[in-house]
Design a protein around this motif. Structure first.
Motif, PDB file in Angstrom:
ATOM      1  N   ALA A   1      10.139   6.853   2.396  1.00 40.68           N
ATOM      2  CA  ALA A   1      10.926   7.053   3.611  1.00 40.68           C
ATOM      3  C   ALA A   1      10.143   7.825   4.666  1.00 40.68           C
ATOM      4  O   ALA A   1      10.482   7.774   5.839  1.00 40.68           O
ATOM      5  N   ALA A   2       9.145   8.555   4.237  1.00 41.90           N
ATOM      6  CA  ALA A   2       8.354   9.325   5.202  1.00 41.90           C
ATOM      7  C   ALA A   2       6.913   8.865   5.148  1.00 41.90           C
ATOM      8  O   ALA A   2       6.040   9.572   4.659  1.00 41.90           O
ATOM      9  N   PRO A   3       6.642   7.655   5.665  1.00 44.63           N
ATOM     10  CA  PRO A   3       5.269   7.143   5.592  1.00 44.63           C
ATOM     11  C   PRO A   3       4.269   8.061   6.292  1.00 44.63           C
ATOM     12  O   PRO A   3       3.107   8.099   5.916  1.00 44.63           O
ATOM     13  N   ASP A   4       4.758   8.817   7.279  1.00 41.57           N
ATOM     14  CA  ASP A   4       3.864   9.763   7.949  1.00 41.57           C
ATOM     15  C   ASP A   4       3.269  10.765   6.967  1.00 41.57           C
ATOM     16  O   ASP A   4       2.132  11.189   7.092  1.00 41.57           O
ATOM     17  N   LEU A   5       4.109  11.127   5.994  1.00 40.46           N
ATOM     18  CA  LEU A   5       3.685  12.102   4.987  1.00 40.46           C
ATOM     19  C   LEU A   5       2.557  11.510   4.146  1.00 40.46           C
ATOM     20  O   LEU A   5       1.539  12.160   3.901  1.00 40.46           O
ATOM     21  N   VAL A   6       2.755  10.243   3.721  1.00 40.90           N
ATOM     22  CA  VAL A   6       1.722   9.563   2.927  1.00 40.90           C
ATOM     23  C   VAL A   6       0.449   9.435   3.749  1.00 40.90           C
ATOM     24  O   VAL A   6      -0.650   9.721   3.270  1.00 40.90           O
ATOM     25  N   ARG A   7       0.609   9.038   5.011  1.00 42.60           N
ATOM     26  CA  ARG A   7      -0.551   8.901   5.871  1.00 42.60           C
ATOM     27  C   ARG A   7      -1.283  10.224   6.037  1.00 42.60           C
ATOM     28  O   ARG A   7      -2.505  10.283   6.041  1.00 42.60           O
ATOM     29  N   ALA A   8      -0.492  11.305   6.154  1.00 42.74           N
ATOM     30  CA  ALA A   8      -1.107  12.619   6.334  1.00 42.74           C
ATOM     31  C   ALA A   8      -1.885  13.001   5.075  1.00 42.74           C
ATOM     32  O   ALA A   8      -2.995  13.523   5.170  1.00 42.74           O
ATOM     33  N   ILE A   9      -1.317  12.717   3.906  1.00 37.93           N
ATOM     34  CA  ILE A   9      -1.974  13.112   2.661  1.00 37.93           C
ATOM     35  C   ILE A   9      -3.253  12.315   2.444  1.00 37.93           C
ATOM     36  O   ILE A   9      -4.290  12.861   2.103  1.00 37.93           O
ATOM     37  N   TYR A  10      -3.165  10.991   2.657  1.00 37.06           N
ATOM     38  CA  TYR A  10      -4.318  10.149   2.357  1.00 37.06           C
ATOM     39  C   TYR A  10      -5.164   9.848   3.592  1.00 37.06           C
ATOM     40  O   TYR A  10      -6.049   9.016   3.553  1.00 37.06           O
ATOM     41  N   ARG A  11      -4.845  10.517   4.686  1.00 38.70           N
ATOM     42  CA  ARG A  11      -5.620  10.378   5.924  1.00 38.70           C
ATOM     43  C   ARG A  11      -5.763   8.928   6.361  1.00 38.70           C
ATOM     44  O   ARG A  11      -6.836   8.461   6.705  1.00 38.70           O
ATOM     45  N   ILE A  12      -4.643   8.199   6.281  1.00 35.35           N
ATOM     46  CA  ILE A  12      -4.639   6.838   6.811  1.00 35.35           C
ATOM     47  C   ILE A  12      -4.290   6.960   8.285  1.00 35.35           C
ATOM     48  O   ILE A  12      -3.365   7.681   8.651  1.00 35.35           O
ATOM     49  N   LYS A  13      -5.021   6.247   9.114  1.00 35.82           N
ATOM     50  CA  LYS A  13      -4.730   6.352  10.541  1.00 35.82           C
ATOM     51  C   LYS A  13      -3.466   5.600  10.899  1.00 35.82           C
ATOM     52  O   LYS A  13      -3.193   4.535  10.365  1.00 35.82           O
ATOM     53  N   LYS A  14      -2.752   6.160  11.833  1.00 30.55           N
ATOM     54  CA  LYS A  14      -1.553   5.491  12.301  1.00 30.55           C
ATOM     55  C   LYS A  14      -1.944   4.515  13.409  1.00 30.55           C
ATOM     56  O   LYS A  14      -2.722   4.840  14.289  1.00 30.55           O
ATOM     57  N   VAL A  15      -1.434   3.289  13.334  1.00 28.71           N
ATOM     58  CA  VAL A  15      -1.770   2.267  14.321  1.00 28.71           C
ATOM     59  C   VAL A  15      -0.691   2.265  15.396  1.00 28.71           C
ATOM     60  O   VAL A  15       0.488   2.414  15.116  1.00 28.71           O
ATOM     61  N   ASP A  16      -1.135   2.091  16.643  1.00 29.70           N
ATOM     62  CA  ASP A  16      -0.222   2.243  17.780  1.00 29.70           C
ATOM     63  C   ASP A  16       1.024   1.377  17.699  1.00 29.70           C
ATOM     64  O   ASP A  16       2.109   1.794  18.057  1.00 29.70           O
ATOM     65  N   THR A  17       0.829   0.120  17.257  1.00 31.89           N
ATOM     66  CA  THR A  17       1.944  -0.820  17.319  1.00 31.89           C
ATOM     67  C   THR A  17       3.018  -0.539  16.275  1.00 31.89           C
ATOM     68  O   THR A  17       4.066  -1.150  16.297  1.00 31.89           O
ATOM     69  N   GLU A  18       2.741   0.379  15.381  1.00 41.23           N
ATOM     70  CA  GLU A  18       3.732   0.661  14.352  1.00 41.23           C
ATOM     71  C   GLU A  18       4.957   1.322  14.945  1.00 41.23           C
ATOM     72  O   GLU A  18       4.877   2.112  15.874  1.00 41.23           O
ATOM     73  N   GLU A  19       6.062   0.985  14.381  1.00 40.37           N
ATOM     74  CA  GLU A  19       7.275   1.668  14.802  1.00 40.37           C
ATOM     75  C   GLU A  19       7.860   2.421  13.624  1.00 40.37           C
ATOM     76  O   GLU A  19       7.745   2.011  12.490  1.00 40.37           O
TER      77      GLU A  19
ATOM     78  N   LYS B   1       0.807  -1.216   0.000  1.00 40.62           N
ATOM     79  CA  LYS B   1       0.000   0.000   0.000  1.00 40.62           C
ATOM     80  C   LYS B   1       0.844   1.273   0.000  1.00 40.62           C
ATOM     81  O   LYS B   1       0.659   2.146  -0.841  1.00 40.62           O
ATOM     82  N   VAL B   2       1.800   1.347   0.932  1.00 36.78           N
ATOM     83  CA  VAL B   2       2.604   2.568   1.004  1.00 36.78           C
ATOM     84  C   VAL B   2       3.436   2.778  -0.271  1.00 36.78           C
ATOM     85  O   VAL B   2       3.397   3.859  -0.854  1.00 36.78           O
ATOM     86  N   PRO B   3       4.150   1.734  -0.756  1.00 33.23           N
ATOM     87  CA  PRO B   3       4.866   1.955  -2.018  1.00 33.23           C
ATOM     88  C   PRO B   3       3.935   2.357  -3.162  1.00 33.23           C
ATOM     89  O   PRO B   3       4.272   3.253  -3.946  1.00 33.23           O
TER      90      PRO B   3
END
Lengths: 429, 413
Positions: free
Chosen positions: B384-402, B43-45
């Motif tokens: 490299a910056a999955p947070d950026l992708v998540r922010a753009i596509y409004r995917i929620k971040k899951v707690d267990t992710e590192e 998904k992220v790639p």
């Protein structure tokens, strides 16, 4: 935070003191070993350059392009004398280590290079002033690029994107200067260009906590791609937009008239003078001002800095952006200070050389300047000797500074220690 | 995307979604089938590639004067502005795609470019597994190219021996060059990013030097172009009239080998253990220094093999620019492939395709090939910056992710 030591068992508090003594003995041993290296260098000079020069042959160094000022030295005797002095210093060092070893090391390197020059250009004349001028011109962008690295890394942000920032600034500066017809606007836009990419780097590495080396790689890629693309898409279609021109050299009235020194130091363009000002100024600010103390504390121990109320994020952002500005100067020097137009990938790895200069200069702007001069000297020596022709292939001369850096990073001849929190993202509470 | 709105329900899912190397982290609690995890790991790639192409499209629009004129008359004819923009981007990307995957010869060019990218990408990815950033693939490739070129134009023996010999020479060259950085790191702690950058420069000058010597140059020539490889030293081209050669199979074999080493061998386990925690590895009795030195040397060997496939394959001669920037592109490949060997192969084919297709795109639409560098930069940025992708596509971040960490920076060691 302050009385952590109080909870430690007594023997653990004792431990550092013993360690220090051991360290001192090791230092002494190391210092004496350095003496042996000097002796070796001195003997090598006597053997290779002294006896390598035929008796009675002379070397002439031209010290001015404008007048006939020159000095003539007997090649063999000069090299023998230089070798003897270095051997003598080495003997003293190996018996009773000298204070200020760094200064002596630099001195010995300079003497060795001088002996090499006498030997390599024996029986002919050599334009010393020309070589030193080109050394300074080549060293300036490296020193400014290294300054960018120092500013970032002292605040704890690793910057391998100096290359990309320089390239971006070289493009923007050149483009703005050509589009507006004003070199000064190009100068400012170049600095801003470096700062913009630095802002991106800070955003990725401080706010988004992306691995800083990867963030730097991304920026290098991006800068190479966008500048190459825009150059091909715009500059080739509208060649007028790639005729920026260069800053003229300004001769400083009185100082510029000093023979030899004046020609080298005080007849340069605005970038070189900016570097004269910036390098000592930033050194002073970093090590003597309150701002500098804050930057360094954020780079060494961000947690402690945070505890005493320093805004770690803001400090890092500001340092990285200021560093980007310095990289911008370094980059636009290439287009507006020497070539006069933009060419694809015109930095050609200079940002990485600047990185090496920063490390070799031990994260200190003035040290970086020294290293940049070394790199610049090797380059200009190589181009001069390629004309004269020496038994040493010029590629090996160019290689030398990188090998020196490699040895240096590996801890030979003084350990390079980066700021403790360099490259570690900080989670601000 | 919907599944992720319920964090904590399925820990295995979170790991897969974070794109942590699929199939590698086994989770006992997970009931999700492997193939679904695999799809989620894409998904992220996939979003990264899509976002990069989208931004690349905007760049195309912004630098096309015809399109900009249409936008200048936006209020007279809004549809025209939109349709001209769409056309410009569509023309460019369809030419890119056709040039990359649209025909047999397009595939040939794509796979040809993917070969060194795969091998050098493995060199970077393998080092990533031990938390080492091998930025020196370029220098290691150059050494590999020098060694294998020397063998390839010197020994006039049967190709059945010469080709393996030349390839092995390439591996050896890269192995030695990577080994220098490895030994320095293991014995003195010198950071591999710095040493490999220095070694890149030294390798480039070494190559320039060799291209001035009589050993490498054809007699009487002063051009920095080496002798031609012997005909039997060249890698076999298995489709007549196309340039792709058996190098791609060597690359695939290397992918399988690296996968096997990482997943099934003790050495691979130790490499990954050192990467996760050198201290823990040390206290469990592993020879950390040796593993670090060996990892960088082996990575260098892979890059050296990449260099060998270049000179024994399409180019057939050694020149100063024969490696170009391939070693740096390999970093992008390793990042996009998330350090997984098969991911590296896929990423290399994608980037090979971008590079091959860009040539066709420039020929048909006059859009400079350099735009693919921008697209590549944006792809690795988003990976490299999955947070950026998540922010753009409004995917929620899951707690267990590192947070994904590939390397250790020099301050921390």
């Amino acid at each position: 935070m302050t009385n952590i030591g109080a909870n430690l068992p007594a023997d653990e508090i004792q431990a550092p003191a013993d360690g220090e003594i051991a360290l001192e003995a090791e230092e002494l041993h190391k210092a004496k070993r350095v003496g042996w290296i000097w002796i070796f260098v001195g003997v090598a000079i006597v053997w290779l350059f002294g006896f390598g020069s035929e008796a009675g042959v002379e070397t002439t160094f031209n010290l001015s392009l404008e007048s006939d000022l020159s000095i003539t030295l007997p090649s063999r005797i000069s090299c023998l004398a230089i070798g003897a002095i270095i051997v003598l210093l080495g003997i003293v060092q190996s018996i009773r280590p000298l204070p200020k070893r760094t200064i002596f090391t630099v001195l010995i390197v300079l003497m060795a290079v001088f002996a090499f020059l006498i030997w390599a250009t024996r029986d002919s004349s050599f334009s010393m002033v020309g070589m030193l001028q080109s050394t300074l011109i080549r060293a300036t962008p490296l020193a400014l690029g290294a300054l960018a690295g120092v500013l970032c890394e002292r605040s704890g942000v690793v910057n391998i994107a100096i290359e990309g920032m320089m390239l971006f600034a070289a493009f923007l500066g050149s483009f703005a200067a050509a589009a507006t017809g004003s070199l000064w606007i190009g100068f400012v836009v170049g600095v801003a260009g470096g700062a913009i990419l630095a802002y991106g780097h800070a955003g990725l590495s401080v706010t988004y906590k992306v691995d800083q080396i990867i963030s730097g790689t991304v920026i290098n890629f991006f800068a190479l791609g966008i500048t190459s693309y825009l150059a091909a898409q715009i500059l080739t279609k509208y060649p007028d937009l790639n005729r920026a021109g260069t800053f003229a050299r300004i001769k400083i009235p009185v100082l510029g008239d000093i023979p030899f020194i004046g020609e080298i130091l005080f007849d340069n363009n605005i970038y070189v003078y900016t570097a004269y000002f910036l390098l000592p100024f930033v050194t002073f600010m970093l090590f003597k001002s309150r701002w500098g103390l804050r930057v360094r504390s954020v780079g060494e121990l961000p947690k402690a800095a945070d505890t005493v109320g320093i805004n770690v994020y803001r400090t890092r952002y500001i340092s990285v952006i200021l560093g980007g500005g310095a990289a911008g100067l370094a980059g636009s020097f290439l287009s507006l200070g020497s070539v006069g137009s933009f060419q694809q990938n015109m930095t050609a790895g200079r940002g990485f050389i600047a990185l090496a200069a920063m490390i070799l200069g031990r994260w200190n702007p003035m040290g970086a300047l020294g290293a940049a001069l070394l790199f610049g000297f090797a380059e200009s020596l190589q181009s001069k000797l390629a004309i004269i022709g020496t038994p040493i292939p010029s590629e090996f001369l160019l290689m030398a500074p990188y090998i020196v850096t490699l040895f240096f990073v590996a801890g030979f001849g003084g350990r390079a220690r980066p700021p403790a929190a360099d490259g570690v993202p900080y989670e601000q509470g | 995307m919907i599944d992720e709105d319920s964090p904590g329900m399925n820990p295995g899912l979170a790991e897969a979604a974070s794109g942590e190397f699929p199939g590698e982290i086994e989770n006992g609690n997970s009931r999700t089938p492997r193939w679904r995890k695999f799809l989620r790991s894409l998904k992220v790639p996939a979003l990264a590639i899509f976002s990069a192409l989208f931004l690349g499209g905007i760049l195309i629009i912004l630098t096309d004067t015809d399109v900009l004129w249409a936008w200048a008359r936006f209020f007279n004819d809004p549809m025209r502005a939109l349709s001209r923009s769409w056309e410009a981007v569509w023309d460019a990307y369809s030419a890119l795609f056709v040039g990359a995957f649209g025909s047999l010869s397009a595939w040939s060019e794509t796979l040809l470019r993917a070969t060194p990218l795969t091998l050098a990408g493995l060199a970077v990815a393998f080092a990533f597994k031990a938390s080492l950033f091998n930025i020196g693939a370029n220098g290691q490739m150059i050494l590999g190219a020098i060694f294998s070129a020397y063998i390839g134009f010197t020994f006039d023996i049967t190709g059945w021996i010469l080709v393996p010999l030349a390839l092995a020479g390439g591996v050896l060259g890269g192995f030695l060059w990577g080994g220098i950085a490895g030994v320095l790191k293991a014995t003195t702690g010198a950071h591999e990013v710095i040493t490999t950058i220095m070694l890149n420069f030294i390798a480039a000058f070494l190559l320039a030097y060799f291209l001035t010597t009589d050993t490498f140059l054809p007699s009487g020539s002063a051009n920095p172009i080496s002798k031609n490889m012997l005909e039997q030293a060249r890698l076999h081209r298995f489709i007549s009239g196309e340039r792709v050669d058996i190098g791609i199979f060597i690359a695939i074999a290397a992918v399988a080998l690296v996968w096997w080493v990482l997943e099934k061998s003790t050495l691979g386990f130790q490499v990954k253990a050192v990467g996760l925690s050198p201290d823990a590895a040390k206290y469990s009795g592993m020879k950390v220094a040796l593993i670090i030195a060996l990892t960088l040397a082996a990575a260098g060997g892979l890059a050296g093999l990449a260099g060998a496939t270049v000179v024994l394959g399409a180019t057939g001669v050694l020149t100063g620019g024969v490696i170009g920037n391939l070693g740096f592109d390999a970093i992008a490949v390793a990042l996009l492939g998330r350090s997984n060997p098969w991911g590296v192969l896929a990423a290399a084919i994608l980037f090979g395709g971008l590079n091959a297709g860009a040539v066709n795109m420039q020929a048909e639409t006059q859009i400079p090939v350099d735009i693919v560098i921008v697209i590549q930069a944006l792809i690795i940025l988003f990976v490299a910056a999955p947070d950026l992708v998540r922010a753009i596509y409004r995917i929620k971040k899951v707690d267990t992710e590192e947070a994904q960490s590939f390397t250790s920076s020099w301050g921390s060691s």
